[in-house]
Design a protein around this motif. Structure first.
Motif, short mmCIF file in Angstrom:
data_model
loop_
_atom_site.label_atom_id
_atom_site.label_comp_id
_atom_site.label_asym_id
_atom_site.label_seq_id
_atom_site.Cartn_x
_atom_site.Cartn_y
_atom_site.Cartn_z
N THR A 128 4.12 11.47 6.67
CA THR A 128 2.72 11.06 6.57
C THR A 128 2.42 10.25 5.31
OG1 THR A 128 2.19 13.24 5.62
CG2 THR A 128 1.88 12.95 8.00
N GLU A 129 3.45 9.99 4.50
CA GLU A 129 3.23 9.16 3.31
C GLU A 129 4.13 7.93 3.28
OE1 GLU A 129 2.87 11.13 -0.51
OE2 GLU A 129 2.44 13.03 0.49
N VAL A 130 5.13 7.89 4.16
CA VAL A 130 6.10 6.79 4.15
C VAL A 130 6.08 5.99 5.45
CG1 VAL A 130 8.57 6.28 4.17
CG2 VAL A 130 7.64 7.81 2.44
N ALA A 131 5.93 6.68 6.58
CA ALA A 131 6.04 6.02 7.89
C ALA A 131 4.72 5.33 8.26
CB ALA A 131 6.41 7.05 8.96
N ALA A 132 4.71 4.01 8.15
CA ALA A 132 3.48 3.24 8.35
C ALA A 132 2.81 3.49 9.71
CB ALA A 132 3.76 1.76 8.15
N PRO A 133 3.55 3.52 10.84
CA PRO A 133 2.88 3.74 12.13
C PRO A 133 2.18 5.10 12.21
CG PRO A 133 5.14 2.98 12.45
CD PRO A 133 5.00 3.32 11.01
N LYS A 163 7.65 8.11 -4.33
CA LYS A 163 7.61 9.57 -4.36
C LYS A 163 8.77 10.18 -3.57
CE LYS A 163 4.71 13.45 -2.82
NZ LYS A 163 3.38 13.81 -2.24
N TRP A 164 9.06 9.61 -2.41
CA TRP A 164 10.07 10.18 -1.52
C TRP A 164 11.40 9.44 -1.58
CZ3 TRP A 164 8.99 14.78 0.36
CH2 TRP A 164 7.65 15.15 0.52
N ASP A 165 11.59 8.62 -2.60
CA ASP A 165 12.74 7.72 -2.65
C ASP A 165 14.08 8.46 -2.56
OD1 ASP A 165 13.48 4.89 -2.87
OD2 ASP A 165 14.41 5.45 -4.77
N GLU A 166 14.21 9.54 -3.28
CA GLU A 166 15.50 10.26 -3.30
C GLU A 166 15.86 10.78 -1.91
OE1 GLU A 166 17.71 13.96 -5.65
OE2 GLU A 166 15.79 13.21 -6.38
N LYS A 187 15.11 20.11 4.75
CA LYS A 187 15.17 21.54 4.44
C LYS A 187 13.98 22.30 5.00
CE LYS A 187 18.21 21.30 0.40
NZ LYS A 187 18.42 19.84 0.36
N THR A 188 12.75 21.85 4.72
CA THR A 188 11.57 22.55 5.23
C THR A 188 10.72 21.61 6.08
OG1 THR A 188 10.07 22.00 3.41
CG2 THR A 188 11.51 23.90 3.10
N VAL A 189 9.95 22.19 6.99
CA VAL A 189 9.07 21.40 7.84
C VAL A 189 7.93 20.79 7.01
CG1 VAL A 189 7.58 23.31 8.57
CG2 VAL A 189 7.92 21.34 10.10
N ASP A 190 7.53 21.47 5.93
CA ASP A 190 6.50 20.91 5.04
C ASP A 190 6.98 19.60 4.42
OD1 ASP A 190 4.63 22.94 5.42
OD2 ASP A 190 5.38 24.16 3.78
N THR A 191 8.24 19.58 4.00
CA THR A 191 8.80 18.36 3.42
C THR A 191 8.86 17.25 4.46
OG1 THR A 191 10.11 19.59 1.80
CG2 THR A 191 10.85 17.36 2.31
N TYR A 192 9.28 17.60 5.68
CA TYR A 192 9.33 16.63 6.76
C TYR A 192 7.95 16.00 7.00
CZ TYR A 192 9.32 14.76 11.49
OH TYR A 192 9.15 13.94 12.58
N TRP A 193 6.94 16.84 7.14
CA TRP A 193 5.59 16.35 7.42
C TRP A 193 5.06 15.51 6.24
CZ3 TRP A 193 2.40 15.63 11.31
CH2 TRP A 193 1.04 15.43 11.06
N GLY A 194 5.31 15.97 5.04
CA GLY A 194 4.84 15.24 3.86
C GLY A 194 5.44 13.85 3.78
N LYS A 207 0.82 -1.21 0.00
CA LYS A 207 0.00 0.00 0.00
C LYS A 207 0.86 1.26 0.00
CE LYS A 207 -3.39 2.38 2.95
NZ LYS A 207 -4.14 2.30 4.23
N PHE A 208 1.95 1.24 0.76
CA PHE A 208 2.79 2.44 0.89
C PHE A 208 3.86 2.55 -0.19
CE2 PHE A 208 1.50 2.00 5.48
CZ PHE A 208 0.67 3.11 5.46
N SER A 209 3.90 1.60 -1.11
CA SER A 209 4.95 1.62 -2.13
C SER A 209 4.94 2.91 -2.95
CB SER A 209 4.83 0.40 -3.05
OG SER A 209 3.59 0.40 -3.74
N GLY A 210 3.75 3.45 -3.22
CA GLY A 210 3.66 4.70 -3.97
C GLY A 210 4.32 5.86 -3.25
N GLY A 211 4.12 5.91 -1.92
CA GLY A 211 4.76 6.96 -1.12
C GLY A 211 6.27 6.81 -1.10
#
Length: 281
Positions: free
Chosen positions: A230-235, A25-28, A220-227, A18-22
């Motif tokens: 909330t799309e990669v960390a399963a818990p 997206k954030w792989d790099e 770099k930004t808190v927006d990137t951190y939150w994004g 399910k989370f593979s798409g996230g």
């Protein structure tokens, strides 16, 4: 495997697919974050040109692809419980022109390989999710050749991993999360000093060593951190799925405040700490 462990395995398979798409997206960002741990695994395994190497819990392909690039006549077989993650790994291999790899969807506790097959085994951040860690370790040792090398990375204690606790701590303060049974899969399940070393010993490995490896999550930004979180960390995703819109916004606001307090200049580069454990058969 016991029934409740099989249930955990099936839940994880569904979750990672399910989370593979996230992850794609954030792989790099994520692979840059995890690179020091992969580099230490590679350093300790010291891959030789003709080695046949197994990478367990490969996800999107690292450190397997970096290992494959070091082999002139050898090969890396990547395994993961989640087929969709391995599809991304294949795409990443193709993009880098890496051909000496193979992907096999399999459970680490039932590897589809003969005894004494591999020269070395790598596993970056897989053990904490294995339902039965000792069974997994014994199965990996089974397919390792005598004299073969094995290395894994696991997260160190929560106090050294603000990149997780900033969000999970905020969630825990605001929501009553179900308490998982002792020994359940989780981020810091293997963090105790010597835990994996003891596991390796029980599984039949020797010449065991452990080193601490630091990393940096360069958001770099808190927006990137939150994004990313909330799309990669399963818990985190699972917890927020059970929160109301109002609660989600409260958790987001408080997480932003915690992160911004620690990085008042707005440049979000978060330290992390992992343990890399090595052993030989």
């Amino acid at each position: 495997m016991e029934q409740h462990l099989e249930q955990i395995r099936e839940q994880q398979k569904q979750s990672w697919n399910k989370f593979s798409g996230g992850w794609k997206k954030w792989d790099e960002l994520v692979m840059d974050f995890l690179k020091p741990m992969g580099d230490e695994i590679i350093r300790s395994l010291n891959p030789q040109h003709n080695d046949l190497i197994l990478d367990v819990a490969s996800g999107t392909g690292e450190p397997a692809l970096s290992i494959a690039e070091k082999l002139s006549g050898g090969k890396v077989i990547m395994t993961d419980l989640a087929h969709d993650m391995l599809v991304i790994a294949q795409e990443n291999a193709a993009a880098r022109g890496i051909k000496n790899i193979e992907t096999v969807t399999s459970d680490v506790c039932d590897l589809p390989f003969h005894d004494n097959t591999f020269d070395a085994i790598s596993c970056r951040f897989g053990f904490m999710f294995f339902p039965d860690m000792l069974l997994a370790a014994k199965e990996m040792v089974r397919v390792l050749k005598p004299g073969g090398r094995m290395a894994t990375a696991v997260w160190n204690v929560p106090e050294k991993n603000f990149w997780v606790t900033a969000t999970m701590g905020t969630i825990s303060r605001n929501m009553e999360l179900p308490v998982p049974p002792p020994g359940s899969p989780g981020m810091f399940r293997c963090a105790k000093d010597g835990f994996i070393s003891d596991l390796f010993l029980q599984a039949g490995l020797k010449n065991i060593s452990q080193v601490e490896v630091a990393g940096k999550l360069n958001c770099k930004t808190v927006d990137t951190y939150w994004g990313m979180q909330t799309e990669v960390a399963a818990p985190i995703v699972a917890a927020l799925a059970n929160a109301s819109d109002v609660m989600k916004e409260k958790i987001k606001t408080e997480t932003y405040a915690v992160v911004n307090e620690k990085f008042p200049d707005g440049n979000i580069i978060i330290d992390s700490s992992a343990l890399v454990i090595y052993g030989e058969k």
